[in-house]
Design a protein around this motif. Structure first.
Motif, PDB file in Angstrom:
ATOM      1  N   ALA A  72       6.627  26.934  -1.788  1.00 29.69           N
ATOM      2  CA  ALA A  72       7.479  26.118  -0.918  1.00 29.69           C
ATOM      3  C   ALA A  72       6.821  24.767  -0.656  1.00 29.69           C
ATOM      4  N   ALA A  73       5.509  24.796  -0.407  1.00 30.89           N
ATOM      5  CA  ALA A  73       4.797  23.534  -0.180  1.00 30.89           C
ATOM      6  C   ALA A  73       4.812  22.669  -1.438  1.00 30.89           C
ATOM      7  N   GLU A  74       4.616  23.295  -2.610  1.00 29.83           N
ATOM      8  CA  GLU A  74       4.641  22.533  -3.859  1.00 29.83           C
ATOM      9  C   GLU A  74       6.042  21.995  -4.130  1.00 29.83           C
ATOM     10  N   LEU A  75       7.064  22.813  -3.818  1.00 30.24           N
ATOM     11  CA  LEU A  75       8.449  22.360  -4.012  1.00 30.24           C
ATOM     12  C   LEU A  75       8.709  21.091  -3.202  1.00 30.24           C
ATOM     13  N   ILE A  76       8.247  21.074  -1.968  1.00 30.44           N
ATOM     14  CA  ILE A  76       8.461  19.892  -1.116  1.00 30.44           C
ATOM     15  C   ILE A  76       7.703  18.691  -1.660  1.00 30.44           C
ATOM     16  N   ASP A  77       6.463  18.914  -2.125  1.00 34.11           N
ATOM     17  CA  ASP A  77       5.662  17.808  -2.655  1.00 34.11           C
ATOM     18  C   ASP A  77       6.289  17.179  -3.896  1.00 34.11           C
ATOM     19  N   LEU A  78       7.010  17.991  -4.686  1.00 32.33           N
ATOM     20  CA  LEU A  78       7.553  17.496  -5.960  1.00 32.33           C
ATOM     21  C   LEU A  78       8.942  16.876  -5.815  1.00 32.33           C
ATOM     22  N   ARG A  79       9.504  16.844  -4.617  1.00 33.54           N
ATOM     23  CA  ARG A  79      10.813  16.232  -4.439  1.00 33.54           C
ATOM     24  C   ARG A  79      10.802  14.781  -4.864  1.00 33.54           C
ATOM     25  N   PRO A  80      11.930  14.245  -5.363  1.00 37.68           N
ATOM     26  CA  PRO A  80      13.258  14.849  -5.392  1.00 37.68           C
ATOM     27  C   PRO A  80      13.542  15.594  -6.692  1.00 37.68           C
ATOM     28  N   TYR A  81      14.617  16.368  -6.677  1.00 31.12           N
ATOM     29  CA  TYR A  81      15.072  17.096  -7.853  1.00 31.12           C
ATOM     30  C   TYR A  81      16.467  16.633  -8.236  1.00 31.12           C
ATOM     31  N   ASP A  82      16.656  16.436  -9.519  1.00 35.22           N
ATOM     32  CA  ASP A  82      17.976  16.046 -10.019  1.00 35.22           C
ATOM     33  C   ASP A  82      18.808  17.259 -10.398  1.00 35.22           C
ATOM     34  N   THR A  83      18.152  18.326 -10.875  1.00 35.12           N
ATOM     35  CA  THR A  83      18.856  19.550 -11.255  1.00 35.12           C
ATOM     36  C   THR A  83      18.048  20.747 -10.762  1.00 35.12           C
ATOM     37  N   SER A  99       4.760  14.386 -10.510  1.00 37.23           N
ATOM     38  CA  SER A  99       5.654  14.499 -11.667  1.00 37.23           C
ATOM     39  C   SER A  99       7.083  14.094 -11.332  1.00 37.23           C
ATOM     40  N   SER A 100       7.287  13.541 -10.140  1.00 43.66           N
ATOM     41  CA  SER A 100       8.650  13.191  -9.726  1.00 43.66           C
ATOM     42  C   SER A 100       9.148  11.945 -10.447  1.00 43.66           C
ATOM     43  N   GLU A 101      10.451  11.858 -10.582  1.00 42.76           N
ATOM     44  CA  GLU A 101      11.089  10.681 -11.163  1.00 42.76           C
ATOM     45  C   GLU A 101      10.829   9.447 -10.289  1.00 42.76           C
ATOM     46  N   THR A 102      10.770   9.659  -8.975  1.00 42.35           N
ATOM     47  CA  THR A 102      10.519   8.543  -8.059  1.00 42.35           C
ATOM     48  C   THR A 102       9.153   7.923  -8.333  1.00 42.35           C
ATOM     49  N   PHE A 103       8.124   8.758  -8.537  1.00 49.83           N
ATOM     50  CA  PHE A 103       6.788   8.245  -8.856  1.00 49.83           C
ATOM     51  C   PHE A 103       6.817   7.500 -10.188  1.00 49.83           C
ATOM     52  N   ARG A 104       7.465   8.106 -11.191  1.00 51.28           N
ATOM     53  CA  ARG A 104       7.502   7.479 -12.514  1.00 51.28           C
ATOM     54  C   ARG A 104       8.157   6.100 -12.453  1.00 51.28           C
ATOM     55  N   VAL A 142       0.861  -1.179   0.000  1.00 54.21           N
ATOM     56  CA  VAL A 142       0.000   0.000   0.000  1.00 54.21           C
ATOM     57  C   VAL A 142       0.898   1.229   0.000  1.00 54.21           C
ATOM     58  N   VAL A 143       0.767   2.072  -1.009  1.00 54.89           N
ATOM     59  CA  VAL A 143       1.469   3.359  -1.039  1.00 54.89           C
ATOM     60  C   VAL A 143       0.433   4.424  -0.703  1.00 54.89           C
ATOM     61  N   SER A 144       0.560   5.025   0.477  1.00 53.68           N
ATOM     62  CA  SER A 144      -0.501   5.924   0.951  1.00 53.68           C
ATOM     63  C   SER A 144      -0.703   7.098   0.002  1.00 53.68           C
ATOM     64  N   HIS A 145       0.402   7.640  -0.535  1.00 54.98           N
ATOM     65  CA  HIS A 145       0.321   8.750  -1.490  1.00 54.98           C
ATOM     66  C   HIS A 145       1.665   8.871  -2.195  1.00 54.98           C
ATOM     67  N   PRO A 146       1.733   9.657  -3.279  1.00 51.41           N
ATOM     68  CA  PRO A 146       2.924   9.575  -4.138  1.00 51.41           C
ATOM     69  C   PRO A 146       4.120  10.423  -3.715  1.00 51.41           C
ATOM     70  N   ASP A 147       4.132  11.013  -2.526  1.00 50.43           N
ATOM     71  CA  ASP A 147       5.308  11.770  -2.098  1.00 50.43           C
ATOM     72  C   ASP A 147       6.516  10.840  -1.970  1.00 50.43           C
ATOM     73  N   ALA A 148       7.706  11.414  -2.226  1.00 55.49           N
ATOM     74  CA  ALA A 148       8.912  10.595  -2.328  1.00 55.49           C
ATOM     75  C   ALA A 148       9.341   9.970  -1.016  1.00 55.49           C
ATOM     76  N   ASP A 149       8.813  10.446   0.126  1.00 58.26           N
ATOM     77  CA  ASP A 149       9.155   9.822   1.398  1.00 58.26           C
ATOM     78  C   ASP A 149       8.168   8.711   1.775  1.00 58.26           C
ATOM     79  N   HIS A 150       7.260   8.385   0.847  1.00 60.00           N
ATOM     80  CA  HIS A 150       6.315   7.279   1.063  1.00 60.00           C
ATOM     81  C   HIS A 150       6.383   6.255  -0.076  1.00 60.00           C
ATOM     82  N   ILE A 151       6.603   6.736  -1.296  1.00 53.95           N
ATOM     83  CA  ILE A 151       6.705   5.832  -2.452  1.00 53.95           C
ATOM     84  C   ILE A 151       8.167   5.577  -2.813  1.00 53.95           C
TER      85      ILE A 151
END
Length: 402
Positions: A364-375, A146-151, A114-123
């Motif tokens: 800032a909240a959206e930036l955190i939700d979209l983590r991680p960033y490669d560049t 849109s994160s690479e981790t989700f993809r 079960v992945v509760s939601h797509p944030d990178a600290d859960h998925i």
């Protein structure tokens, strides 16, 4: 609808959002189609256990894994013939603790992830887990990132033999001797944290409740669903943040034990001092992975016991004083800003992030939700950050990466 086709549709939509394909699909229809496809879900899937393995776990064991500033919880139990493994959330994208821990526990097959939601600290480690073990079924909320981790996580599920499902409020399942009631969400609107999959898991008379990063208003929606949400052990929402754990919700659950998952000296100030104080004053015993390491709850269906990998279990008197790592007064963050070195966009807290030009509270909240960033240029994924503002950010020379 075939679940693999459904997940493939999600993947196509994700690629479309990233401009990698011209196919057009209505995202709002995904959840509806998933919701209609309950009849052959995990309750009917006979190939999700470990029938060829001995059954070393006559009791249920629930491992709240120490995975830093992230979530991952392992359920292991048996009936007379089979052993079962369930994983709720898969840790942080930067780590490899989950696969290593499962291997150390001699796990070979996982009935349900079960992945509760797509944030990178859960998925975060979903792809590695799916590629390392035989997985029966994967549940996700249907919200996307849109994160690479989700993809990579979605791609790994598509390429596996696992089934896929998007559970909704009121659904009930039996996996061996464990009952699962889906508490949330009832539907999805694109709110990642708020619409976390929330579950009540019942083993005999022992009940466990998980809410991912669902917020206080969502907790009220769960209360208003009319489902009995009383539980013995509550996993505090959003790592113990004060955006979750509304007193009305805590009172409705009425747990004996509360557990939060948080990293040592994390930059978010989790758990919240207010939440800790409320739990303490309510007489609820509190454990945290930052203080107690991995926490294991064992139950024979009637009674339960708790062990940690630290010598002394936490008690209310051991509750950490968070005054030194409040999100608004974070020593590390203040020092980092004060010496004008850099703000790490993959790890900085919301307050520090706002020192970056063109980044206010909402971004800032959206930036955190979209983590991680490669560049640094990945910041253009944030709404309103176009090439001109990206140039300003680069000229400021404050934002940085690991």
């Amino acid at each position: 609808m075939n679940r693999r086709f459904l997940l493939t549709l999600i993947f196509i939509i994700f690629l479309t959002a990233c401009g990698q394909t011209s196919n057009q699909t209505d995202p709002s229809s995904i959840a509806d189609r998933a919701h209609d496809d309950q009849s052959t879900s995990i309750a009917d899937n006979s190939d999700v256990s470990e029938p060829d393995k001995p059954s070393p776990h006559s009791d249920l064991e629930v491992h709240y894994m120490d995975v830093g500033q992230a979530d991952a919880t392992l359920f292991r139990y048996s009936d007379a013939e089979k052993s079962y493994t369930i994983l709720f959330d898969t840790g942080d994208w930067k780590g490899d603790e989950v696969v290593n821990y499962l291997m150390a526990q001699d796990v070979s097959a996982i009935a349900l992830i079960v992945v509760s939601h797509p944030d990178a600290d859960h998925i975060g480690q979903l792809a590695d887990v799916v590629q390392s073990f035989d997985v029966g079924e994967v549940w996700m909320s249907g919200n996307e990132s849109s994160s690479e981790t989700f993809r990579s996580g979605v791609e790994a599920v598509i390429n596996s033999d696992a089934d896929y499902h998007e559970p909704r409020t009121g659904e009930e399942y039996e996996i061996g001797p464990l009952d699962i009631t889906v508490l949330y969400p009832d539907t999805i609107t694109g709110k990642s944290n708020e619409e976390s999959i929330s579950l009540l898991l019942t083993y005999g008379s022992t009940k466990f409740l998980f809410t991912g990063d669902a917020g206080r208003s969502d907790e009220h929606n769960i209360i208003n669903s009319g489902i009995d949400i009383g539980a013995d052990i509550l996993h505090l929402g959003h790592h113990g943040s004060n955006t979750s754990s509304d007193p009305a919700f805590i009172n409705a659950v009425d747990p004996e034990i509360a557990i939060y998952s948080a990293g040592v000296n994390n930059s978010y100030g989790h758990p919240s001092e207010d939440v800790v104080s409320y739990i303490k004053n309510a007489g609820i015993k509190l454990y945290g992975t930052d203080k107690d390491g991995t926490i294991i709850v064992s139950s024979d269906g009637e009674n339960y016991r708790i062990e940690t990998n630290k010598e002394k279990p936490a008690s209310n008197s051991d509750i950490p004083n968070n005054s030194n790592h409040n999100a608004d007064k974070n020593d590390d963050g203040e020092d980092r800003i004060a010496d004008n070195s850099c703000v790490n966009i993959n790890t900085a807290n919301a307050v520090d992030i706002q020192a970056i030009i063109h980044i206010g509270p909402e971004r800032a909240a959206e930036l955190i939700d979209l983590r991680p960033y490669d560049t640094l240029n990945d910041l253009t994924r944030i709404q309103g950050i176009g090439p001109a503002r990206m140039t300003d950010i680069q000229d400021q020379s404050l934002a940085c990466l690991d």
